[in-house]
Scaffold this active site. Sequence first.
Site, short mmCIF file in Angstrom:
data_model
loop_
_atom_site.label_atom_id
_atom_site.label_comp_id
_atom_site.label_asym_id
_atom_site.label_seq_id
_atom_site.Cartn_x
_atom_site.Cartn_y
_atom_site.Cartn_z
N SER A 1 0.83 -1.21 0.00
CA SER A 1 0.00 0.00 0.00
C SER A 1 0.86 1.26 0.00
CB SER A 1 -0.89 0.05 1.24
OG SER A 1 -1.45 -1.17 1.49
N TRP A 2 1.75 1.38 0.97
CA TRP A 2 2.49 2.62 1.13
C TRP A 2 3.62 2.73 0.11
CZ3 TRP A 2 2.13 7.33 1.64
CH2 TRP A 2 2.99 8.18 2.34
N GLU B 1 1.27 -3.19 12.08
CA GLU B 1 2.60 -3.29 12.72
C GLU B 1 2.54 -3.37 14.24
OE1 GLU B 1 5.42 -3.87 11.39
OE2 GLU B 1 5.83 -2.68 9.60
N LYS C 1 2.68 4.65 18.00
CA LYS C 1 1.30 5.04 17.65
C LYS C 1 0.50 3.86 17.11
CE LYS C 1 1.42 5.11 12.98
NZ LYS C 1 0.50 4.48 12.04
N SER D 1 -7.10 3.15 9.02
CA SER D 1 -5.94 2.56 9.69
C SER D 1 -6.13 1.05 9.88
CB SER D 1 -5.72 3.22 11.06
OG SER D 1 -4.95 2.37 11.88
N ARG D 2 -5.12 0.30 9.47
CA ARG D 2 -5.17 -1.15 9.66
C ARG D 2 -5.05 -1.51 11.14
NH1 ARG D 2 -1.42 -1.44 5.32
NH2 ARG D 2 -0.22 -0.15 6.74
N ASN D 3 -4.24 -0.75 11.88
CA ASN D 3 -4.08 -1.05 13.31
C ASN D 3 -5.38 -0.77 14.08
OD1 ASN D 3 -1.13 -1.76 13.93
ND2 ASN D 3 -0.96 -0.06 12.49
N LYS E 1 7.15 1.62 10.09
CA LYS E 1 6.80 2.08 11.43
C LYS E 1 6.66 0.87 12.34
CE LYS E 1 4.40 6.21 9.77
NZ LYS E 1 3.08 6.82 9.51
N ARG F 1 6.42 -8.27 -5.56
CA ARG F 1 6.80 -9.67 -5.28
C ARG F 1 6.09 -10.59 -6.26
NH1 ARG F 1 7.23 -11.91 0.49
NH2 ARG F 1 5.00 -11.49 0.68
#
Length: 335
Positions: A11-12, A281, A191, A254-256, A106, A32
Amino acid sequence: MRRAAVLTAGSWGTVFAKVLADAGARVTLVARDREVADSINGRHVNPRYLDGVRLPDQVRATVRPEQALRDAELVVLAVPSHALRSCLLDWAPMVGPGAVYVSLMKGMEAVTSHRMSEVIAQTAGVGPDRIAVVSGPNLAREIAVEHPAATVVASSSAATAHQVQSACWTPYLRPYTNGDVVGCELGGAVKNVIALAAGMLEGMGFGTNSQASLIARGLAETMRLGAALGAEPMTFAGLAGLGDLVATCGSPLSRNRTFGERLGRGMTLEQVLAQQLQVAEGVRSCRPLLALAEGLGVSMPITRQVERVLYEGLPPLEAVKDLMSHEPGPEYRPR
Ligand SMILES: NC(=O)c1ccc[n+]([C@@H]2O[C@H](COP(=O)([O-])OP(=O)(O)OC[C@H]3O[C@@H](n4cnc5c(N)ncnc54)[C@H](O)[C@@H]3O)[C@@H](O)[C@H]2O)c1
Ligand SMILES: O=P(O)(O)OC[C@H](O)CO
């Protein structure tokens, strides 16, 4: 024209490749998967990670890292933190002698508790003047559709920070430099853990006071760890500190936070992991962060409760009760 390699096309990495190209670079994005590379080269889209966004023509993709790395002036790294060391052991020998490494990651390394710039220095054998870190409130999907945002480029070398700053300055992304690499990396790693907790609060149905209290106390424990590691306190008031905490804790992108929300609604770690296609992460970083903090005698109560929910099966509501029952003290304490 500046030449950049971006590894890899998640993504990023994909969005940052667009940023670099929009700022004037020729970018080779390493995928990949051949299907992803073919789609980027043929249709200028990455359907797996960034559906619906057209990438600039100056972004080309390959599945062969050596092709991207051989003449790259900037080597931009965007893999899950747990994979960085093994990836770089393969890639670093292909990198040219003057190239600058740019970490977009991160997270913290398990077992060693090393930051990503430390892993780069160790595996690539380069000095701090050839490493930069990009961090800040940068949800990939929003940057991809060019919502205005700011970011931080941190390096102990002002020249390197300026080089990367000018490489990623576009009409929609405004990069600031910062000499505090430790603070910027810690802000980004902690974060994610706090965003897991924010998601849990959301999942349990708690409101704005709860979220704001979590953000402020999450920042307090980030700053305690930062102080013990020699970070600049002002970094945590900036984009890589408060800025990223607010963005990540508050956004459904946000995935987190999403991961935490699912836990807050009662799903188990295994159930959430089974649904998770992209990296969150904070799940892997909370333990190395806690180990680092414990070694320095720093208290990180929220991070500890997130770890208990993730790895000890503690129900999120019990974690909240535990945090609320600690003897309250002064708002700021160094440890
Ligand atoms: N997505 C964002 O909004 C965003 C913003 C800022 C920073 N970041 C950080 O950037 C880093 C990468 O995040 P992302 O969003 O691109 O993740 P992602 O899950 O979207 O993509 C991960 C990429 O790494 C590759 N990958 C996965 N496992 C791997 C392995 N074991 N070895 C080698 N490559 C592997 C995948 O193929 C993919 O290309 C993370 O540290 C994240 O915190 C993400
Ligand atoms: O989707 P997340 O939770 O990995 O957060 C993405 C970025 O780090 C926000 O700045």
